[in-house]
Design a protein around this motif. Sequence first.
Motif, PDB file in Angstrom:
ATOM      1  N   TYR A 171       9.467  11.677  -0.376  1.00 35.51           N
ATOM      2  CA  TYR A 171       9.467  10.929  -1.637  1.00 35.51           C
ATOM      3  C   TYR A 171      10.572  11.390  -2.566  1.00 35.51           C
ATOM      4  O   TYR A 171      11.031  12.524  -2.498  1.00 35.51           O
ATOM      5  CB  TYR A 171       8.139  11.123  -2.383  1.00 35.51           C
ATOM      6  N   VAL A 172      10.933  10.525  -3.505  1.00 35.93           N
ATOM      7  CA  VAL A 172      11.750  10.915  -4.639  1.00 35.93           C
ATOM      8  C   VAL A 172      10.773  11.515  -5.657  1.00 35.93           C
ATOM      9  O   VAL A 172       9.796  10.862  -6.036  1.00 35.93           O
ATOM     10  CB  VAL A 172      12.488   9.705  -5.253  1.00 35.93           C
ATOM     11  N   ARG A 173      11.027  12.741  -6.054  1.00 38.47           N
ATOM     12  CA  ARG A 173      10.146  13.425  -7.013  1.00 38.47           C
ATOM     13  C   ARG A 173      10.773  13.343  -8.393  1.00 38.47           C
ATOM     14  O   ARG A 173      11.949  13.644  -8.572  1.00 38.47           O
ATOM     15  CB  ARG A 173       9.968  14.886  -6.605  1.00 38.47           C
ATOM     16  N   LEU A 174       9.979  12.887  -9.354  1.00 41.00           N
ATOM     17  CA  LEU A 174      10.408  12.774 -10.743  1.00 41.00           C
ATOM     18  C   LEU A 174       9.494  13.644 -11.598  1.00 41.00           C
ATOM     19  O   LEU A 174       8.296  13.769 -11.310  1.00 41.00           O
ATOM     20  CB  LEU A 174      10.317  11.318 -11.221  1.00 41.00           C
ATOM     21  N   VAL A 175      10.049  14.230 -12.659  1.00 42.04           N
ATOM     22  CA  VAL A 175       9.245  15.069 -13.556  1.00 42.04           C
ATOM     23  C   VAL A 175       9.588  14.761 -15.016  1.00 42.04           C
ATOM     24  O   VAL A 175      10.651  14.220 -15.314  1.00 42.04           O
ATOM     25  CB  VAL A 175       9.463  16.584 -13.298  1.00 42.04           C
ATOM     26  N   ARG A 176       8.669  15.121 -15.882  1.00 39.59           N
ATOM     27  CA  ARG A 176       8.920  15.071 -17.326  1.00 39.59           C
ATOM     28  C   ARG A 176       7.979  16.037 -18.026  1.00 39.59           C
ATOM     29  O   ARG A 176       6.905  16.341 -17.533  1.00 39.59           O
ATOM     30  CB  ARG A 176       8.794  13.677 -17.903  1.00 39.59           C
ATOM     31  N   GLN A 177       8.430  16.505 -19.156  1.00 38.80           N
ATOM     32  CA  GLN A 177       7.618  17.370 -19.983  1.00 38.80           C
ATOM     33  C   GLN A 177       6.640  16.507 -20.786  1.00 38.80           C
ATOM     34  O   GLN A 177       6.956  15.370 -21.153  1.00 38.80           O
ATOM     35  CB  GLN A 177       8.480  18.203 -20.937  1.00 38.80           C
ATOM     36  N   ALA A 183       0.830  -1.206   0.000  1.00 39.84           N
ATOM     37  CA  ALA A 183       0.000   0.000   0.000  1.00 39.84           C
ATOM     38  C   ALA A 183       0.862   1.253   0.000  1.00 39.84           C
ATOM     39  O   ALA A 183       0.569   2.223  -0.706  1.00 39.84           O
ATOM     40  CB  ALA A 183      -0.948  -0.006   1.198  1.00 39.84           C
ATOM     41  N   LEU A 184       1.935   1.241   0.767  1.00 36.95           N
ATOM     42  CA  LEU A 184       2.852   2.380   0.827  1.00 36.95           C
ATOM     43  C   LEU A 184       3.434   2.679  -0.546  1.00 36.95           C
ATOM     44  O   LEU A 184       3.496   3.838  -0.967  1.00 36.95           O
ATOM     45  CB  LEU A 184       3.976   2.092   1.824  1.00 36.95           C
ATOM     46  N   ALA A 185       3.853   1.658  -1.271  1.00 31.85           N
ATOM     47  CA  ALA A 185       4.477   1.853  -2.580  1.00 31.85           C
ATOM     48  C   ALA A 185       3.529   2.486  -3.582  1.00 31.85           C
ATOM     49  O   ALA A 185       3.943   3.244  -4.451  1.00 31.85           O
ATOM     50  CB  ALA A 185       4.999   0.521  -3.120  1.00 31.85           C
ATOM     51  N   VAL A 186       2.240   2.220  -3.458  1.00 29.72           N
ATOM     52  CA  VAL A 186       1.258   2.726  -4.417  1.00 29.72           C
ATOM     53  C   VAL A 186       0.566   3.988  -3.916  1.00 29.72           C
ATOM     54  O   VAL A 186       0.398   4.948  -4.654  1.00 29.72           O
ATOM     55  CB  VAL A 186       0.209   1.642  -4.751  1.00 29.72           C
ATOM     56  N   ALA A 187       0.164   3.988  -2.668  1.00 28.54           N
ATOM     57  CA  ALA A 187      -0.677   5.072  -2.150  1.00 28.54           C
ATOM     58  C   ALA A 187       0.065   6.060  -1.263  1.00 28.54           C
ATOM     59  O   ALA A 187      -0.508   7.047  -0.826  1.00 28.54           O
ATOM     60  CB  ALA A 187      -1.866   4.478  -1.405  1.00 28.54           C
ATOM     61  N   GLY A 188       1.322   5.793  -0.958  1.00 31.00           N
ATOM     62  CA  GLY A 188       2.121   6.753  -0.214  1.00 31.00           C
ATOM     63  C   GLY A 188       2.062   6.591   1.283  1.00 31.00           C
ATOM     64  O   GLY A 188       1.390   5.712   1.828  1.00 31.00           O
ATOM     65  N   THR A 189       2.792   7.467   1.952  1.00 25.22           N
ATOM     66  CA  THR A 189       2.958   7.360   3.396  1.00 25.22           C
ATOM     67  C   THR A 189       1.670   7.586   4.168  1.00 25.22           C
ATOM     68  O   THR A 189       1.574   7.176   5.316  1.00 25.22           O
ATOM     69  CB  THR A 189       4.030   8.350   3.897  1.00 25.22           C
ATOM     70  N   GLY A 190       0.690   8.210   3.562  1.00 23.95           N
ATOM     71  CA  GLY A 190      -0.586   8.419   4.241  1.00 23.95           C
ATOM     72  C   GLY A 190      -1.565   7.277   4.061  1.00 23.95           C
ATOM     73  O   GLY A 190      -2.696   7.330   4.550  1.00 23.95           O
ATOM     74  N   ALA A 191      -1.135   6.213   3.403  1.00 16.84           N
ATOM     75  CA  ALA A 191      -2.037   5.093   3.136  1.00 16.84           C
ATOM     76  C   ALA A 191      -2.400   4.371   4.426  1.00 16.84           C
ATOM     77  O   ALA A 191      -1.521   3.985   5.186  1.00 16.84           O
ATOM     78  CB  ALA A 191      -1.388   4.108   2.165  1.00 16.84           C
ATOM     79  N   PRO A 192      -3.692   4.192   4.658  1.00 15.63           N
ATOM     80  CA  PRO A 192      -4.093   3.417   5.839  1.00 15.63           C
ATOM     81  C   PRO A 192      -3.805   1.938   5.608  1.00 15.63           C
ATOM     82  O   PRO A 192      -3.647   1.497   4.476  1.00 15.63           O
ATOM     83  CB  PRO A 192      -5.599   3.670   5.912  1.00 15.63           C
ATOM     84  N   TRP A 193      -3.746   1.209   6.693  1.00 19.35           N
ATOM     85  CA  TRP A 193      -3.627  -0.251   6.571  1.00 19.35           C
ATOM     86  C   TRP A 193      -4.612  -0.897   7.504  1.00 19.35           C
ATOM     87  O   TRP A 193      -4.663  -0.514   8.664  1.00 19.35           O
ATOM     88  CB  TRP A 193      -2.200  -0.733   6.877  1.00 19.35           C
ATOM     89  N   PRO A 194      -5.421  -1.816   7.040  1.00 18.32           N
ATOM     90  CA  PRO A 194      -5.454  -2.281   5.660  1.00 18.32           C
ATOM     91  C   PRO A 194      -6.045  -1.221   4.722  1.00 18.32           C
ATOM     92  O   PRO A 194      -6.894  -0.438   5.124  1.00 18.32           O
ATOM     93  CB  PRO A 194      -6.343  -3.520   5.710  1.00 18.32           C
ATOM     94  N   TYR A 195      -5.555  -1.227   3.497  1.00 15.84           N
ATOM     95  CA  TYR A 195      -6.047  -0.314   2.469  1.00 15.84           C
ATOM     96  C   TYR A 195      -7.269  -0.961   1.856  1.00 15.84           C
ATOM     97  O   TYR A 195      -7.210  -2.065   1.325  1.00 15.84           O
ATOM     98  CB  TYR A 195      -4.958  -0.089   1.412  1.00 15.84           C
ATOM     99  N   ARG A 196      -8.378  -0.288   1.949  1.00 12.03           N
ATOM    100  CA  ARG A 196      -9.663  -0.853   1.508  1.00 12.03           C
ATOM    101  C   ARG A 196     -10.146  -0.210   0.216  1.00 12.03           C
ATOM    102  O   ARG A 196      -9.680   0.861  -0.164  1.00 12.03           O
ATOM    103  CB  ARG A 196     -10.695  -0.653   2.612  1.00 12.03           C
ATOM    104  N   ALA A 197     -11.103  -0.853  -0.411  1.00 12.43           N
ATOM    105  CA  ALA A 197     -11.687  -0.323  -1.643  1.00 12.43           C
ATOM    106  C   ALA A 197     -12.223   1.091  -1.427  1.00 12.43           C
ATOM    107  O   ALA A 197     -12.038   1.966  -2.283  1.00 12.43           O
ATOM    108  CB  ALA A 197     -12.792  -1.249  -2.150  1.00 12.43           C
TER     109      ALA A 197
END
Length: 161
Positions: free
Chosen positions: A153-159, A31-45
């Motif tokens: 987080y590591v921030r990535l950007v692109r045009q 959940a952390l990898a997809v939804a970030g540090t604010g993701a609750p656990w368990p991550y529900r629908a």
Amino acid sequence: MDHGTAQIALRPFRADDAETVVAWFRTPEDALAVAGTGAPWPYRAADLVAASTGDDRRPLTVTPVDDPDDVVGHVAVVRVTPTTGRLARIVLAPRLRGRGHSGELVALAVAEARALGLTELALFVVPGNTPALRAYAAAGFVRAAPDREHPEYVRLVRQVA
């Protein structure tokens, strides 16, 4: 994967897609990898549905080109300013990982951002998520200064051309 033929597509996210997506989160780290540090656990629908709500968000479901009811991933394009945005909650079904689909998913999401009139995209990656960092670098994203609101987080950007 045959890179000349699209194998996945995006369609608008539906609330009933969320159950399938969150089933892929078997651990808090998933959940952390997809939804970030604010993701609750368990991550529900309901958490994914709530995170997908808002006028600034375009949540999308990834499907095989030939079966728009088979949920195989999720991504959201979030408008930050009139011309900038970010990709959020990027995830593929475990059965598709490591098969070259992440580049196709990001390309489809970038095209969606372009259609929305965005000219720059960012995304945030949890430090240490080397597969994600490699995939986004291959899709043209480069490291940028940390975001003031999310320095963890590591921030990535692109045009978006």
